[in-house]
Design an enzyme around this catalytic site. Structure first.
Site, PDB file in Angstrom:
ATOM      1  CG  ASP A  45      -1.988   0.681   1.047  1.00  0.00           C
ATOM      2  OD1 ASP A  45      -1.849   1.611  -0.111  1.00  0.00           O
ATOM      3  OD2 ASP A  45      -3.094   0.956   1.817  1.00  0.00           O
ATOM      4  CB  CYS A  56      -5.366   5.237  -2.550  1.00  0.00           C
ATOM      5  SG  CYS A  56      -6.209   4.399  -3.121  1.00  0.00           S
TER       6      CYS A  56
HETATM    7  P1  HMG Z   1      -9.125  -4.440 -16.373  1.00  0.00           P
HETATM    8  O1  HMG Z   1      -8.882  -2.922 -18.075  1.00  0.00           O
HETATM    9  O2  HMG Z   1     -10.963  -3.997 -16.046  1.00  0.00           O
HETATM   10  O3  HMG Z   1      -9.154  -5.948 -16.590  1.00  0.00           O
HETATM   11  O4  HMG Z   1      -8.687  -3.830 -15.234  1.00  0.00           O
HETATM   12  P2  HMG Z   1      -8.667  -6.793 -18.351  1.00  0.00           P
HETATM   13  O5  HMG Z   1      -9.848  -8.363 -17.394  1.00  0.00           O
HETATM   14  O6  HMG Z   1     -10.243  -6.430 -18.590  1.00  0.00           O
HETATM   15  O7  HMG Z   1      -7.401  -6.744 -18.036  1.00  0.00           O
HETATM   16  C1  HMG Z   1      -6.969  -5.638 -19.289  1.00  0.00           C
HETATM   17  C2  HMG Z   1      -5.693  -5.890 -19.098  1.00  0.00           C
HETATM   18  O8  HMG Z   1      -4.912  -5.819 -17.904  1.00  0.00           O
HETATM   19  C3  HMG Z   1      -5.208  -6.869 -19.876  1.00  0.00           C
HETATM   20  O9  HMG Z   1      -4.357  -6.468 -20.842  1.00  0.00           O
HETATM   21  C4  HMG Z   1      -5.214  -8.364 -18.775  1.00  0.00           C
HETATM   22  O10 HMG Z   1      -4.416  -9.639 -19.135  1.00  0.00           O
HETATM   23  C5  HMG Z   1      -4.658  -7.333 -17.894  1.00  0.00           C
HETATM   24  P3  HMG Z   1      -4.164  -6.267 -22.320  1.00  0.00           P
HETATM   25  O11 HMG Z   1      -5.415  -7.310 -22.820  1.00  0.00           O
HETATM   26  O12 HMG Z   1      -5.114  -4.980 -22.606  1.00  0.00           O
HETATM   27  O13 HMG Z   1      -2.008  -6.486 -22.320  1.00  0.00           O
HETATM   28  N1  HMG Z   1      -4.891  -7.707 -16.022  1.00  0.00           N
HETATM   29  C6  HMG Z   1      -3.921  -8.096 -15.853  1.00  0.00           C
HETATM   30  N2  HMG Z   1      -2.406  -7.837 -14.961  1.00  0.00           N
HETATM   31  C7  HMG Z   1      -1.652  -8.496 -14.857  1.00  0.00           C
HETATM   32  N3  HMG Z   1      -2.165  -8.849 -13.763  1.00  0.00           N
HETATM   33  C8  HMG Z   1      -3.439  -8.954 -13.138  1.00  0.00           C
HETATM   34  C9  HMG Z   1      -3.832  -8.147 -14.612  1.00  0.00           C
HETATM   35  N4  HMG Z   1      -5.593  -8.523 -14.601  1.00  0.00           N
HETATM   36  C10 HMG Z   1      -5.785  -8.535 -15.986  1.00  0.00           C
HETATM   37  N5  HMG Z   1      -3.926  -9.962 -12.138  1.00  0.00           N
HETATM   38  C11 HMG Z   1      -8.448  -4.588 -12.922  1.00  0.00           C
HETATM   39  C12 HMG Z   1      -8.796  -5.007 -14.191  1.00  0.00           C
HETATM   40  C13 HMG Z   1      -8.441  -5.329 -11.492  1.00  0.00           C
HETATM   41  C14 HMG Z   1      -6.108  -5.913 -12.730  1.00  0.00           C
HETATM   42  C15 HMG Z   1      -7.526  -3.168 -13.060  1.00  0.00           C
HETATM   43  O14 HMG Z   1      -8.167  -2.146 -12.583  1.00  0.00           O
HETATM   44  C16 HMG Z   1      -6.604  -3.385 -11.684  1.00  0.00           C
HETATM   45  O15 HMG Z   1      -5.125  -3.526 -12.052  1.00  0.00           O
HETATM   46  N6  HMG Z   1      -6.511  -2.284 -10.599  1.00  0.00           N
HETATM   47  C17 HMG Z   1      -5.393  -1.810  -9.586  1.00  0.00           C
HETATM   48  C18 HMG Z   1      -6.171  -1.766  -8.755  1.00  0.00           C
HETATM   49  C19 HMG Z   1      -4.978  -1.894  -7.340  1.00  0.00           C
HETATM   50  O16 HMG Z   1      -3.941  -2.064  -7.494  1.00  0.00           O
HETATM   51  N7  HMG Z   1      -5.673  -0.221  -6.959  1.00  0.00           N
HETATM   52  C20 HMG Z   1      -4.893   0.054  -5.824  1.00  0.00           C
HETATM   53  C21 HMG Z   1      -5.399  -1.444  -4.950  1.00  0.00           C
HETATM   54  S1  HMG Z   1      -6.491  -0.946  -3.708  1.00  0.00           S
HETATM   55  C22 HMG Z   1      -5.956  -0.294  -2.545  1.00  0.00           C
HETATM   56  O17 HMG Z   1      -4.981   0.456  -2.449  1.00  0.00           O
HETATM   57  C23 HMG Z   1      -6.784  -0.123  -1.523  1.00  0.00           C
HETATM   58  C24 HMG Z   1      -6.470  -1.087  -0.357  1.00  0.00           C
HETATM   59  O18 HMG Z   1      -4.897  -0.628   0.273  1.00  0.00           O
HETATM   60  C25 HMG Z   1      -7.643  -0.523   0.579  1.00  0.00           C
HETATM   61  C26 HMG Z   1      -8.245   0.335   0.754  1.00  0.00           C
HETATM   62  O19 HMG Z   1      -7.147   2.073   1.444  1.00  0.00           O
HETATM   63  O20 HMG Z   1      -8.984   1.267   0.480  1.00  0.00           O
HETATM   64  C27 HMG Z   1      -6.453  -2.369  -0.738  1.00  0.00           C
HETATM   65 MG    MG Z   2      -5.288   1.404   1.881  1.00  0.00          MG
END
Ligand code: HMG
Ligand code: MG
Length: 318
Positions: free
Chosen positions: A26, A250
C-alpha cells in the site's frame, strides 16, 4: 501479591494485537519514482526481522494500472522468507491469483469497496461484478490451502460519492464472509472517518463477520488514524494494518496520505500494555532505511522522535 501481566489495558480491550504491515504494497504502490526491486526486498527483509507476523508484500494487478507493483514476482522470489510470517499479495482476479501462486505468496487479498463509484475507478467494475470476479479466486485459494483475506475500501467515506452508509459496509462484508474469507479489513481509504463513526461501522461489520477476524485499515489523511484505532480497540477489534514510516496513499484516491505509521501504532499499543511481539527499534530502523532510500521525510512521528533521541544520545543517527 503477583501483579496482573498487563495492568494498564483498559477493560474490554484485546490483550494481543496482530499488526499487518502493508508498507511494501500500500505504501510503495503510490510512489511516483521507480522503486528498485532490491529496495523493496531489503525493506521486507528488515521488516521481517522486527517480529511482525504478516507483511503485505506485493500486488498482482495490471501493470498498466499500477506500474510500481509490476515486479511482484521478483520481490517474492528474492526475499528471505522468515518462518511464521505470512507474506500476502493483492489479487483482483484469476490472473492475479495465478501470478501470486507462482510467486509463492502465502495469503491472497481480494479487494472490493463499499462505494460503487470507487469500485468502478479502482478495479473497473461494479461491486456485484467484483464479487463475481472474486468467487473463483476464493475457491482457488481454498483449494490450494491458502489464506484468503478481503479489504473493504471506502468504508468511512468515498472520494467520488462522499458519504458511505454502515449498511453498505455490512453488505459487502457479508458477501466476503460468504466467500470464506479468513480475515476482512474495514478500510478508511481517504482517512476521513472519526472515532464514533468508526465504532458504528465496526459494529455493522461485526454483525456480518466474526469480530476477532475483522481488521482496521486506516489512512491518516485527516490525522484521525490513531484515534480511530483506539475507538476500534474499544469495541474489540484486534487486528490493524499500518505502513512503516507512514508510507503511501492510493493511486485512485487523490490526496489520500499513507496508512497510519507502524511505529506510531506499536508505540500506542505498547503504551496501553497490549502485546504485539514487535520490536519497535527494528521497525524504526526499517522506517529510516526506506525514508532515506526514497529521499522523503519520515512520516512516522514516533520514528522521527526516536531517531532524534538516538542522535542526541550518540551524536549519530546510524
Ligand atoms: P480491466 O482493464 O477491467 O481488466 O482491469 P481486463 O480483464 O479487461 O484486463 C485488461 C488488461 O489488464 C489485459 O491486458 C489483462 O491481461 C491485464 P492487455 O490485454 O490489455 O495487455 N490484466 C492483468 N495483468 C496483470 N495482473 C492482473 C491482471 N488482470 C488483468 N491481475 C483490474 C481490472 C482489476 C485488473 C485493474 O483495474 C487493476 O489492476 N486495477 C488496479 C487496482 C489496484 O491495484 N488498486 C490499488 C490497490 S487497492 C488499495 O490500495 C486499497 C486498499 O489499500 C484498501 C484501502 O485503503 O482502501 C486495499
Ligand atoms: Mg489502503
Amino acid at each position: 501479591m503477583q501483579r496482573p501481566p498487563f495492568p494498564r489495558i483498559p477493560a474490554g480491550f484485546p490483550t494481543h494485537v496482530k499488526v499487518v504491515e502493508v508498507g511494501p504494497r500500500d505504501g510503495l504502490q503510490n510512489e511516483r519514482q521507480h522503486v528498485p526491486t532490491s529496495i523493496k526486498v531489503d525493506l521486507i527483509n528488515r521488516l521481517g526481522r522486527s517480529g511482525l507476523s504478516a507483511i503485505e508484500s506485493a500486488s498482482f494487478v495490471s501493470p498498466k494500472w499500477v506500474p510500481q507493483m509490476a515486479d511482484g514476482h521478483a520481490v517474492m522470489q528474492n526475499i528471505d522468507r522468515v518462518p511464521g510470517i505470512t507474506y500476502s499479495a493483492l489479487t483482483p482476479n484469476m490472473k492475479g491469483f495465478e501470478g501470486a501462486m507462482q510467486a509463492g505468496v502465502d495469503e491472497v487479498v481480494i479487494f472490493g469497496a463499499a462505494s460503487e463509484a470507487f469500485s468502478n475507478r479502482n478495479i473497473n467494475c461494479s461491486i456485484q461484478e467484483s464479487i463475481q470476479r472474486f468467487e473463483p479466486v476464493a475457491l482457488a485459494a481454498k483449494a490450494a490451502g491458502m489464506r484468503l483475506r478481503a479489504s473493504v475500501s471506502c468504508a468511512l467515506g468515498c472520494p467520488y460519492q462522499g458519504e458511505v452508509r454502515p449498511a453498505a459496509v455490512r453488505d459487502v462484508v457479508a458477501r466476503f464472509a460468504n466467500l470464506g474469507c479468513d480475515e476482512i479489513d474495514i478500510a478508511d481509504t481517504i482517512g476521513v472517518g472519526t472515532p464514533r463513526q468508526v465504532q458504528e461501522v465496526m459494529d455493522a461489520a461485526a454483525s456480518a463477520f466474526r469480530l476477532d477476524r475483522l481488521a482496521g485499515h486506516f489512512h491518516d489523511t485527516y490525522g484521525q488514524a490513531l484515534a480511530n484505532i483506539l475507538a476500534s480497540l474499544e469495541v474489540g477489534v484486534s487486528t490493524f494494518h499500518s505502513s512503516v514510516a507512514g508510507l503511501g496513499g492510493c493511486p485512485y484516491a487523490a490526496g489520500a496520505t499513507g496508512n497510519v505509521a507502524t511505529e506510531d501504532l506499536i508505540y500506542l499499543l505498547h503504551g496501553l500494555g497490549i502485546e504485539t511481539g514487535i520490536k519497535l527499534d527494528t521497525l524504526v530502523e526499517a522506517g529510516a532505511f526506506i525514508s532515506d532510500a526514497l529521499g522523503r521525510p519520515n512520516a512516522s512521528r514516533v520514528g522521527r522522535a526516536l531517531l532524534a533521541k538516538h542522535t542526541n544520545l550518540c551524536g549519530t543517527s546510524d
